[in-house]
Scaffold this motif. Structure first.
Motif, PDB file in Angstrom:
ATOM      1  N   LYS A   1       0.789   4.213  -2.759  1.00  0.00           N
ATOM      2  CA  LYS A   1       0.663   5.401  -2.535  1.00  0.00           C
ATOM      3  C   LYS A   1       1.712   6.404  -3.346  1.00  0.00           C
ATOM      4  O   LYS A   1       1.572   7.499  -3.716  1.00  0.00           O
ATOM      5  N   GLU A   2       3.277   5.769  -3.223  1.00  0.00           N
ATOM      6  CA  GLU A   2       4.145   6.468  -3.678  1.00  0.00           C
ATOM      7  C   GLU A   2       4.046   6.756  -5.087  1.00  0.00           C
ATOM      8  O   GLU A   2       4.412   7.899  -5.812  1.00  0.00           O
TER       9      GLU A   2
ATOM     10  N   GLY B   1       1.246   7.297  -6.420  1.00  0.00           N
ATOM     11  CA  GLY B   1      -0.117   8.255  -6.700  1.00  0.00           C
ATOM     12  C   GLY B   1      -1.124   7.469  -6.948  1.00  0.00           C
ATOM     13  O   GLY B   1      -2.197   7.999  -7.462  1.00  0.00           O
ATOM     14  N   ILE B   2      -1.113   6.124  -6.500  1.00  0.00           N
ATOM     15  CA  ILE B   2      -2.506   5.281  -6.661  1.00  0.00           C
ATOM     16  C   ILE B   2      -3.099   5.122  -5.402  1.00  0.00           C
ATOM     17  O   ILE B   2      -2.623   4.539  -4.462  1.00  0.00           O
ATOM     18  N   GLU B   3      -4.184   5.736  -5.567  1.00  0.00           N
ATOM     19  CA  GLU B   3      -5.067   5.498  -4.249  1.00  0.00           C
ATOM     20  C   GLU B   3      -6.132   4.244  -4.264  1.00  0.00           C
ATOM     21  O   GLU B   3      -6.670   3.913  -5.135  1.00  0.00           O
ATOM     22  N   VAL B   4      -5.619   3.370  -3.145  1.00  0.00           N
ATOM     23  CA  VAL B   4      -6.508   2.125  -2.941  1.00  0.00           C
ATOM     24  C   VAL B   4      -7.448   2.323  -1.699  1.00  0.00           C
ATOM     25  O   VAL B   4      -6.606   2.411  -0.431  1.00  0.00           O
ATOM     26  N   ASP B   5      -8.703   2.393  -1.671  1.00  0.00           N
ATOM     27  CA  ASP B   5      -9.452   2.524  -0.389  1.00  0.00           C
ATOM     28  C   ASP B   5      -9.654   1.242   0.069  1.00  0.00           C
ATOM     29  O   ASP B   5     -10.747   0.550  -0.056  1.00  0.00           O
TER      30      ASP B   5
ATOM     31  N   SER C   1      -8.719   1.090   3.658  1.00  0.00           N
ATOM     32  CA  SER C   1      -8.644   1.303   5.066  1.00  0.00           C
ATOM     33  C   SER C   1      -9.129   0.347   6.004  1.00  0.00           C
ATOM     34  O   SER C   1      -8.946   0.033   7.109  1.00  0.00           O
TER      35      SER C   1
ATOM     36  N   ALA D   1      -7.605  -1.941  -8.734  1.00  0.00           N
ATOM     37  CA  ALA D   1      -6.979  -0.504  -8.791  1.00  0.00           C
ATOM     38  C   ALA D   1      -5.768  -0.234  -9.705  1.00  0.00           C
ATOM     39  O   ALA D   1      -5.270   0.523 -10.419  1.00  0.00           O
TER      40      ALA D   1
ATOM     41  N   LEU E   1       0.857  -1.307   0.203  1.00  0.00           N
ATOM     42  CA  LEU E   1       0.005  -0.015  -0.141  1.00  0.00           C
ATOM     43  C   LEU E   1       0.789   1.274   0.101  1.00  0.00           C
ATOM     44  O   LEU E   1       0.355   2.311  -0.666  1.00  0.00           O
TER      45      LEU E   1
END
Length: 182
Positions: free
Chosen positions: A55-56, A58-62, A64, A141, A51
């Protein structure tokens, strides 16, 4: 008469030993559960690393909510394993004393330990199902995500004998979901 006496002695000896056999069998089961719990902790660290890499880029994976559920199940499994290990240790201590009155207490402790081990295994199974959902979301994603690349993680392990923290390196190069199924 001699055969009956020998049979009584053998029966008495068997009744004493069958609890010891069960105790050692439960220790083997506990060791396997510990392996699963440790593997879950490694997967938790690897998930964090995957994850972070996403994030590094720039890919957002929801994920949480799923990630917190997964971590909760792993923590529950660790707790139940620790409780089972305490019961097994207490049983071993009672067995070492060898008092006949402790036999029922040992049985009770072992039943409790088996229940805790079952709860730990169930928590690991639930964590695995959550992990499969997380991996599916990550792959949706990031279709080209390489979840099987080598990731080195450090997991702190507490030794039951010394209760001292030790750091072990665990490197794994298998697919996250395949490792979780093992």
């Amino acid at each position: 008469e001699q055969v009956k006496d020998a049979a009584k002695k053998l029966h008495g000896t068997w009744n004493k030993l069958k609890h010891l056999i069960r105790l050692h069998a439960d220790r083997v089961v506990a060791a396997r559960v510990k392996g699963l719990v440790n593997q879950g902790a490694v997967l938790e660290k690897r998930l964090d690393a995957v994850l972070a890499k996403a994030k590094e880029k720039g890919i957002e994976v929801d994920v949480s909510a799923e990630e917190s559920q997964f971590s909760g199940k792993i923590a529950l499994a660790k707790e139940k394993y620790s409780q089972a290990q305490a019961k097994i240790s207490e049983s071993l201590d009672l067995r070492a004393k060898g008092e006949p009155a402790d036999s029922d207490k040992i049985k009770s402790l072992m039943n409790n330990a088996e229940e805790f081990l079952k709860e730990a295994r169930d928590a690991i199974k639930e964590a695995h199902e959550i992990l499969k959902t997380i991996v599916k979301k990550i792959k949706e994603a990031v279709p080209d995500a390489n979840l099987s690349e080598e990731t080195e993680v450090e997991v702190a392990e507490e030794s039951p004998e010394s209760a001292a923290s030790m750091v072990t390196n665990a490197t794994t190069a298998t697919n996250t979901s395949a490792t979780a199924q093992a």
